[in-house]
Scaffold this motif. Structure first.
Motif, PDB file in Angstrom:
ATOM      1  N   TYR A  65       0.879  -1.112  -0.020  1.00  0.00           N
ATOM      2  CA  TYR A  65      -0.042   0.238  -0.040  1.00  0.00           C
ATOM      3  C   TYR A  65       0.879   1.099   0.040  1.00  0.00           C
ATOM      4  N   LEU A  66       0.398   2.310  -0.459  1.00  0.00           N
ATOM      5  CA  LEU A  66       0.957   3.580  -0.433  1.00  0.00           C
ATOM      6  C   LEU A  66       1.410   4.127   1.053  1.00  0.00           C
ATOM      7  N   SER A  67       0.507   3.750   1.881  1.00  0.00           N
ATOM      8  CA  SER A  67       0.667   4.149   3.272  1.00  0.00           C
ATOM      9  C   SER A  67       0.704   3.064   4.170  1.00  0.00           C
ATOM     10  N   GLY A  68       1.620   3.109   5.156  1.00  0.00           N
ATOM     11  CA  GLY A  68       2.037   2.027   6.154  1.00  0.00           C
ATOM     12  C   GLY A  68       0.630   1.872   6.996  1.00  0.00           C
ATOM     13  N   LEU A  69      -0.298   2.991   7.051  1.00  0.00           N
ATOM     14  CA  LEU A  69      -1.442   3.155   7.980  1.00  0.00           C
ATOM     15  C   LEU A  69      -2.392   2.112   7.530  1.00  0.00           C
ATOM     16  N   GLU A  70      -2.264   1.771   6.196  1.00  0.00           N
ATOM     17  CA  GLU A  70      -3.249   0.657   5.435  1.00  0.00           C
ATOM     18  C   GLU A  70      -2.402  -0.692   5.791  1.00  0.00           C
ATOM     19  N   SER A  71      -1.068  -0.670   5.512  1.00  0.00           N
ATOM     20  CA  SER A  71      -0.584  -1.998   5.869  1.00  0.00           C
ATOM     21  C   SER A  71      -0.651  -2.705   7.414  1.00  0.00           C
ATOM     22  N   SER A 126       7.130  10.638  -5.480  1.00  0.00           N
ATOM     23  CA  SER A 126       6.314  10.316  -4.280  1.00  0.00           C
ATOM     24  C   SER A 126       7.083   9.046  -3.487  1.00  0.00           C
ATOM     25  N   GLN A 127       6.974   8.978  -2.250  1.00  0.00           N
ATOM     26  CA  GLN A 127       7.589   8.051  -1.302  1.00  0.00           C
ATOM     27  C   GLN A 127       6.812   6.679  -1.265  1.00  0.00           C
ATOM     28  N   THR A 128       7.565   5.796  -0.891  1.00  0.00           N
ATOM     29  CA  THR A 128       6.806   4.398  -1.029  1.00  0.00           C
ATOM     30  C   THR A 128       7.547   3.719   0.642  1.00  0.00           C
ATOM     31  N   ARG A 129       6.598   2.604   0.867  1.00  0.00           N
ATOM     32  CA  ARG A 129       6.886   2.075   2.250  1.00  0.00           C
ATOM     33  C   ARG A 129       7.192   2.986   3.247  1.00  0.00           C
ATOM     34  N   MET A 130       6.248   4.029   3.152  1.00  0.00           N
ATOM     35  CA  MET A 130       6.396   4.951   4.095  1.00  0.00           C
ATOM     36  C   MET A 130       4.817   5.128   5.109  1.00  0.00           C
ATOM     37  N   ARG A 131       4.779   5.799   6.022  1.00  0.00           N
ATOM     38  CA  ARG A 131       3.588   6.110   6.665  1.00  0.00           C
ATOM     39  C   ARG A 131       3.179   7.413   5.970  1.00  0.00           C
ATOM     40  N   CYS A 132       1.693   7.555   5.482  1.00  0.00           N
ATOM     41  CA  CYS A 132       1.338   8.553   4.752  1.00  0.00           C
ATOM     42  C   CYS A 132      -0.002   9.093   4.888  1.00  0.00           C
ATOM     43  N   ALA A 133      -0.416  10.282   5.190  1.00  0.00           N
ATOM     44  CA  ALA A 133      -1.820  10.548   5.442  1.00  0.00           C
ATOM     45  C   ALA A 133      -2.131  11.952   4.660  1.00  0.00           C
ATOM     46  N   TYR A 134      -3.319  12.048   4.119  1.00  0.00           N
ATOM     47  CA  TYR A 134      -3.744  13.000   3.561  1.00  0.00           C
ATOM     48  C   TYR A 134      -5.214  13.660   4.605  1.00  0.00           C
ATOM     49  N   MET A 135      -5.206  14.889   4.383  1.00  0.00           N
ATOM     50  CA  MET A 135      -6.494  15.810   4.753  1.00  0.00           C
ATOM     51  C   MET A 135      -6.773  16.782   3.908  1.00  0.00           C
ATOM     52  N   ASN A 136      -8.083  17.268   3.689  1.00  0.00           N
ATOM     53  CA  ASN A 136      -8.120  18.531   3.033  1.00  0.00           C
ATOM     54  C   ASN A 136      -9.502  19.353   3.256  1.00  0.00           C
ATOM     55  N   ILE A 137      -9.639  20.435   2.944  1.00  0.00           N
ATOM     56  CA  ILE A 137     -10.923  21.216   2.793  1.00  0.00           C
ATOM     57  C   ILE A 137     -10.895  21.825   1.274  1.00  0.00           C
ATOM     58  N   VAL A 162      10.804  14.745  13.135  1.00  0.00           N
ATOM     59  CA  VAL A 162      10.204  13.367  12.889  1.00  0.00           C
ATOM     60  C   VAL A 162      11.069  12.775  11.697  1.00  0.00           C
ATOM     61  N   GLU A 163      11.616  11.399  11.968  1.00  0.00           N
ATOM     62  CA  GLU A 163      12.550  10.798  11.078  1.00  0.00           C
ATOM     63  C   GLU A 163      11.960  10.658   9.571  1.00  0.00           C
ATOM     64  N   SER A 196       1.334  14.253   4.373  1.00  0.00           N
ATOM     65  CA  SER A 196       2.494  14.016   5.183  1.00  0.00           C
ATOM     66  C   SER A 196       3.020  12.832   4.808  1.00  0.00           C
ATOM     67  N   TYR A 197       4.349  12.509   4.883  1.00  0.00           N
ATOM     68  CA  TYR A 197       4.888  11.263   4.727  1.00  0.00           C
ATOM     69  C   TYR A 197       5.956  11.175   6.242  1.00  0.00           C
ATOM     70  N   TRP A 198       6.140   9.904   6.922  1.00  0.00           N
ATOM     71  CA  TRP A 198       6.888   9.820   7.897  1.00  0.00           C
ATOM     72  C   TRP A 198       7.389   8.637   7.833  1.00  0.00           C
ATOM     73  N   LYS A 199       8.238   7.903   8.803  1.00  0.00           N
ATOM     74  CA  LYS A 199       8.848   6.721   8.706  1.00  0.00           C
ATOM     75  C   LYS A 199       8.407   5.696   9.769  1.00  0.00           C
ATOM     76  N   ASN A 200       8.185   6.254  11.191  1.00  0.00           N
ATOM     77  CA  ASN A 200       7.920   5.517  12.350  1.00  0.00           C
ATOM     78  C   ASN A 200       6.466   5.684  12.885  1.00  0.00           C
ATOM     79  N   LYS A 201       5.961   4.508  13.012  1.00  0.00           N
ATOM     80  CA  LYS A 201       4.556   4.443  13.865  1.00  0.00           C
ATOM     81  C   LYS A 201       4.468   4.964  15.081  1.00  0.00           C
TER      82      LYS A 201
END
Length: 477
Positions: A34-40, A312-323, A349-350, A393-398
């Motif tokens: 997945y693009l985001s570790g939050l999904e994985s 774009s970055q892969t195997r990272m933690r990633c989140a989107y938010m918008n208005i 943040v690493e 946002s992209y970042w490495k660690n949970k």
């Protein structure tokens, strides 16, 4: 954990080779892609990969008997980072990645739901054609074509969903239907923004157009120039003759890989094969800039999408938010100030990369939605021009999740409140960039939400895709 009864029924009806169990190498490969570790982070009991639309039919017919207890998710490419939208803990994730195929017909292209846009562009480029699809070659078809979707061509062609001429859909009944301007038209317009609520789409037919090279790329520059870029963006959007041949994105943010201070990035495109078109000068000739990182050039659609994918970055933690806000300089500048003022606590943040990205919904885009048969998004041309305010946002660690997501939530809420006080806030939340604490369906307005609910009751009267597929953004919350 998914019940043994459900698994036994599925394996009896379908080849066991299609079910990939937790703990196997293939499972780990798929679930980590997945693009985001939050999904994985989510661990389904099984991943099911259908080879044909008929196997999707069998899955739906069998599994719907168990939805009171057992749950499933639907995955295309897995590029939307909202946790749970395409994966599920202890249930079954239906991975459509093997439903591939790109078939070019007169004025349209038929695309299997497991394809990536890069493959589509490679084939269309060879024919001198384009399609309103993802700006990244890695992007999948379904998320964008079912939730809205922004493209290089959106100023001229509308949202990606506006360009879907036909959806081939497996309904909750197991019936395969086509939804288009002539058949199941209410389902067609509902799917244009309805997400995963109405069925499993196995093929998307999108209109094509003649397309050669375009001029575009990336321009990196420094934060003191960002106000002038906001002003240039707003001025361009408010021109009575604003060009339909441009695509503009401007960003401010922070990455320790680039600088100890906030940096800026423009991603401007002119859709014709014209070198250095004057209309892009305000966005490409900023000084000072980092000349060695300037990639502006003539490139094909495939090349442009590959450049975006590489950034774009892969195997990272990633989140989107918008208005969404009106194209107002003071509002957008205030949003930029709010965002950058909150960056300091997360600069350590690493492998962190954080950005506020502004993307326009020009009047021409909003007009095209209506001319293309309509959608479910609830945007009105009289409100335009508009701007999407994306926090990415992209970042490495949970262990940094709370800090990063807390920063994003706080910044977005402050930006939202400020825009509302200025009477510049639009209710619309773009589903592709929405996070789990947002409600894009509700943001479409009650009229459109009720249309979606009626379509659900008509095409899924037992609520299979509401109760059995709980991820994403649901219709009856």
């Amino acid at each position: 954990m998914v019940s043994s009864q459900a698994i036994e029924a599925l394996i009896t009806a379908l080849s066991t080779g299609h079910f990939i169990q937790r703990g196997t190498e293939k499972y780990d490969q798929l679930n980590s892609s997945y693009l985001s570790g939050l999904e994985s982070d989510l661990q389904p009991a099984y991943i099911f990969q259908p080879l044909t639309k008929e196997e999707v039919v069998t899955f739906v017919k069998v599994f719907k008997q168990f939805i009171d207890k057992d749950k499933f998710a639907i995955r295309g490419a897995g590029c939307q980072p909202d946790p749970g939208c395409a994966n599920i803990q202890d249930g079954i994730t239906v991975d459509l990645g093997l439903l591939t195929g790109v078939d070019i017909k007169e004025d349209l292209v038929r695309i299997g739901s497991g394809e990536h846009w890069g493959t589509v562009y490679d084939k269309l480029d060879a024919h001198g054609l384009g399609v309103c699809g993802s700006r990244s070659a890695k992007g999948g078809i379904g998320g964008l074509a079912l939730e809205g979707g922004l493209s290089f061509f959106s100023s001229r062609e509308g949202f990606i969903c506006d360009n879907v001429l036909n959806y081939e859909v497996v309904l909750a009944s197991g019936e395969i239907v086509n939804a288009n301007a002539h058949e199941n038209t209410d389902l067609w317009t509902a799917l244009r923004g309805g997400g995963n609520n109405l069925g499993i789409v196995t093929r998307f037919d999108l209109k094509t157009f003649k397309q050669g090279q375009m001029w575009g790329g990336m321009v990196f520059y420094f934060a003191p120039s960002f106000p002038s870029q906001i002003e240039a963006l707003v001025n361009e959007l408010h021109k009575p003759n604003a060009s339909k041949e441009t695509h503009l994105m401007i960003s401010i943010g922070f990455s320790a890989m680039l600088s100890t201070e906030p940096m800026c990035l423009n991603q401007p495109y002119y859709l014709q094969a014209v070198e250095n078109p004057p209309i892009l000068d305000p966005f490409t000739k900023i000084q000072p800039q980092i000349d060695t990182l300037n990639t502006m050039r003539l490139q094909t659609l495939s090349e442009a999408a590959n450049e975006q994918a590489q950034s774009s970055q892969t195997r990272m933690r990633c989140a989107y938010m918008n208005i969404t806000v009106k194209a107002d300089f003071a509002t957008l500048q205030a949003g930029s100030n709010i965002y950058t003022a909150g960056l300091d606590p997360i600069k350590t943040v690493e492998n962190g990369t954080f950005s506020l990205t502004l993307q326009p919904y020009p009047v021409s885009l909003l007009e095209k939605s209506g001319l293309s048969g309509g959608n479910s998004l609830g945007l009105d041309v009289v409100d335009g021009p508009l701007v999407s305010v994306l926090l990415l946002s992209y970042w490495k660690n949970k262990g940094d999740d709370n800090a990063v997501l807390g920063f994003m939530n706080t910044a977005l809420e402050k930006i939202k409140q400020d825009a509302a006080l200025r009477n510049q806030l639009i209710p619309y939340v773009y589903m592709n960039y929405a996070f789990s604490n947002q409600d894009p369906i509700d943001s479409y307005g009650q009229k459109n939400k009720k249309k979606l609910q009626r379509a659900s009751k008509k095409y899924d009267p037992d609520g299979v895709f509401q109760k059995g597929c709980p991820g994403g953004f649901k219709l009856f919350l």
